[in-house]
Design an enzyme around this catalytic site. Structure first.
Site, PDB file in Angstrom:
ATOM      1  N   HIS A  37      30.377  48.532  23.282  1.00  0.00           N
ATOM      2  CA  HIS A  37      30.293  50.056  22.604  1.00  0.00           C
ATOM      3  C   HIS A  37      31.328  50.855  23.462  1.00  0.00           C
ATOM      4  O   HIS A  37      31.768  50.168  24.492  1.00  0.00           O
ATOM      5  CB  HIS A  37      28.893  50.530  22.762  1.00  0.00           C
ATOM      6  CG  HIS A  37      28.129  50.288  23.873  1.00  0.00           C
ATOM      7  ND1 HIS A  37      28.589  50.941  25.266  1.00  0.00           N
ATOM      8  CD2 HIS A  37      26.965  49.572  24.229  1.00  0.00           C
ATOM      9  CE1 HIS A  37      27.739  50.533  26.122  1.00  0.00           C
ATOM     10  NE2 HIS A  37      26.731  49.731  25.522  1.00  0.00           N
ATOM     11  N   HIS A  40      31.315  50.328  27.473  1.00  0.00           N
ATOM     12  CA  HIS A  40      31.885  49.165  27.778  1.00  0.00           C
ATOM     13  C   HIS A  40      33.406  49.237  28.123  1.00  0.00           C
ATOM     14  O   HIS A  40      34.025  49.178  29.153  1.00  0.00           O
ATOM     15  CB  HIS A  40      31.590  47.985  27.077  1.00  0.00           C
ATOM     16  CG  HIS A  40      30.289  47.500  27.063  1.00  0.00           C
ATOM     17  ND1 HIS A  40      29.311  47.513  25.925  1.00  0.00           N
ATOM     18  CD2 HIS A  40      29.487  46.884  28.043  1.00  0.00           C
ATOM     19  CE1 HIS A  40      28.303  46.995  26.068  1.00  0.00           C
ATOM     20  NE2 HIS A  40      27.970  46.702  27.513  1.00  0.00           N
ATOM     21  N   GLU A 151      27.713  53.269  35.875  1.00  0.00           N
ATOM     22  CA  GLU A 151      26.432  53.682  36.486  1.00  0.00           C
ATOM     23  C   GLU A 151      25.355  53.864  35.774  1.00  0.00           C
ATOM     24  O   GLU A 151      24.296  54.106  36.108  1.00  0.00           O
ATOM     25  CB  GLU A 151      27.024  55.281  37.066  1.00  0.00           C
ATOM     26  CG  GLU A 151      27.765  55.267  38.152  1.00  0.00           C
ATOM     27  CD  GLU A 151      28.475  56.620  38.261  1.00  0.00           C
ATOM     28  OE1 GLU A 151      28.116  57.534  37.712  1.00  0.00           O
ATOM     29  OE2 GLU A 151      29.088  56.551  39.518  1.00  0.00           O
ATOM     30  N   SER A 188      23.823  51.838  24.836  1.00  0.00           N
ATOM     31  CA  SER A 188      23.180  50.665  25.450  1.00  0.00           C
ATOM     32  C   SER A 188      23.323  49.652  24.190  1.00  0.00           C
ATOM     33  O   SER A 188      23.012  50.229  23.030  1.00  0.00           O
ATOM     34  CB  SER A 188      21.990  50.956  25.877  1.00  0.00           C
ATOM     35  OG  SER A 188      21.282  49.583  25.877  1.00  0.00           O
ATOM     36  N   SER A 189      23.568  48.366  24.202  1.00  0.00           N
ATOM     37  CA  SER A 189      23.524  47.297  23.186  1.00  0.00           C
ATOM     38  C   SER A 189      22.234  47.355  22.661  1.00  0.00           C
ATOM     39  O   SER A 189      21.898  46.928  21.558  1.00  0.00           O
ATOM     40  CB  SER A 189      24.019  46.043  23.961  1.00  0.00           C
ATOM     41  OG  SER A 189      25.177  45.955  24.705  1.00  0.00           O
TER      42      SER A 189
END
Ligand code: AMP
Length: 284
Positions: A37, A40, A151, A188-189
């Site tokens: 996403h 990343h 982070e 987040s995945s």
């Protein structure tokens, strides 16, 4: 297909990257588990700013999943990931199979002892050992000059900084800011697991952290009050924290008041999905 070099073998990756390094080019690395996403991709952008050739890895690392965790259902989309990475200007994608990384007989583990305890380490025994082991192996294959981590996974970042320092690794560990959806949810995945109703409730994590940060801006320094603020927001969405803690920014030491550089870290289950988030407390 995309203009990225997709490499699956360790030997081939070493060959290609040693040739690049022989030309004096700096390598930046972004390790991931895929299902990429914009969080990343922000790490890829940071790696590009700091190096000449960017290598991303996509490897769903079994060693960092507990026996009752989501390894088998973790989202996988290598083709989509390759296209996103190519679009972000990433040069090489290293995506090894599990047997390539952990052939029969593999038995080495790396443990960063203290900072792996507490927080996620308390709920996910062995998790950070799995992370440290795979990242050290990835570093020894890629030999990056710089590696960028988000982070978002603040404890992981702290573990890996310690790993690099303790083992005198020739890699600079860089932390990049947590990227959020427009409504505040930390990208987040695992957000893909959430139903629409769960996704709405999941906003309580970032809402609670933001509210605590606003209390801090107004002068509140008491750890208990700041944490109660986060927990109250979670409770209003019917959630309870797996942990919500005030910790020091540099070594994650537990704090009772927010006097120096610090952050609040939180984890909560929304349905069967475990989500983490954090907020760095800064003046001004
Ligand atoms: P993962 O694929 O979840 O293992 O994450 C790979 C890298 O991306 C780690 O360094 C994460 O901290 C980072 N990352 C994941 N989500 C975010 C986010 N929302 N913002 C910034 N970095 C992230």
């Amino acid at each position: 297909m995309s203009g990225i070099d997709l490499l699956r073998s360790i030997a081939e990756t070493k060959r290609r990257l040693r040739a690049i390094q022989a030309q004096g080019l700096r390598i930046g690395m972004v390790p991931t588990m895929g299902a990429l996403h914009d969080g990343h991709l922000s790490l890829v952008a940071e790696a590009k700013r700091r190096s000449e050739v960017v290598v991303a890895s996509v490897f769903v690392n079994p060693k960092q999943f507990g026996p009752r965790e989501d390894l088998s259902r973790y989202p996988r989309d290598l083709e989509g990931d390759a296209a996103k990475l190519a679009g972000a200007g990433c040069d090489v994608l290293f995506a090894p199979a599990v047997e390539e990384m952990y052939p029969a007989g593999f038995q080495t583990e790396v443990e960063v002892v203290e900072v792996s305890q507490g927080l996620c380490g308390a709920v996910r025994p062995g998790h950070f050992k799995g992370v440290a082991t795979v990242v050290l192996k990835l570093f020894s294959i890629v030999r990056p000059d710089v590696a960028v981590f988000g982070e978002k996974d603040f404890q992981q970042l702290t573990v890996l900084r310690r790993l690099a320092r303790d083992l005198s690794l020739d890699v600079e560990i860089v932390g990049a800011p947590l990227i959020r959806e427009v409504d505040g949810l930390a990208m987040s995945s695992r957000n893909a697991y959430l139903s629409p109703e769960e996704r709405a409730r999941a906003l309580a994590l970032s809402r609670g952290l933001r509210a605590a940060s606003e209390m801090y801006q107004r002068g509140e320094r008491g750890g208990a009050a700041l944490i109660a603020c986060v927990e109250g927001e979670l409770a209003s969405a019917g959630l309870s924290a797996e942990y919500a803690e005030l910790r020091a920014l540099d070594d994650l030491a537990p704090l009772s008041s927010a006097e120096g550089p610090c952050l609040i870290l939180v984890a909560a289950r929304v349905g069967s999905t475990r989500l983490i988030d954090n907020w760095i407390l800064t003046r001004g």
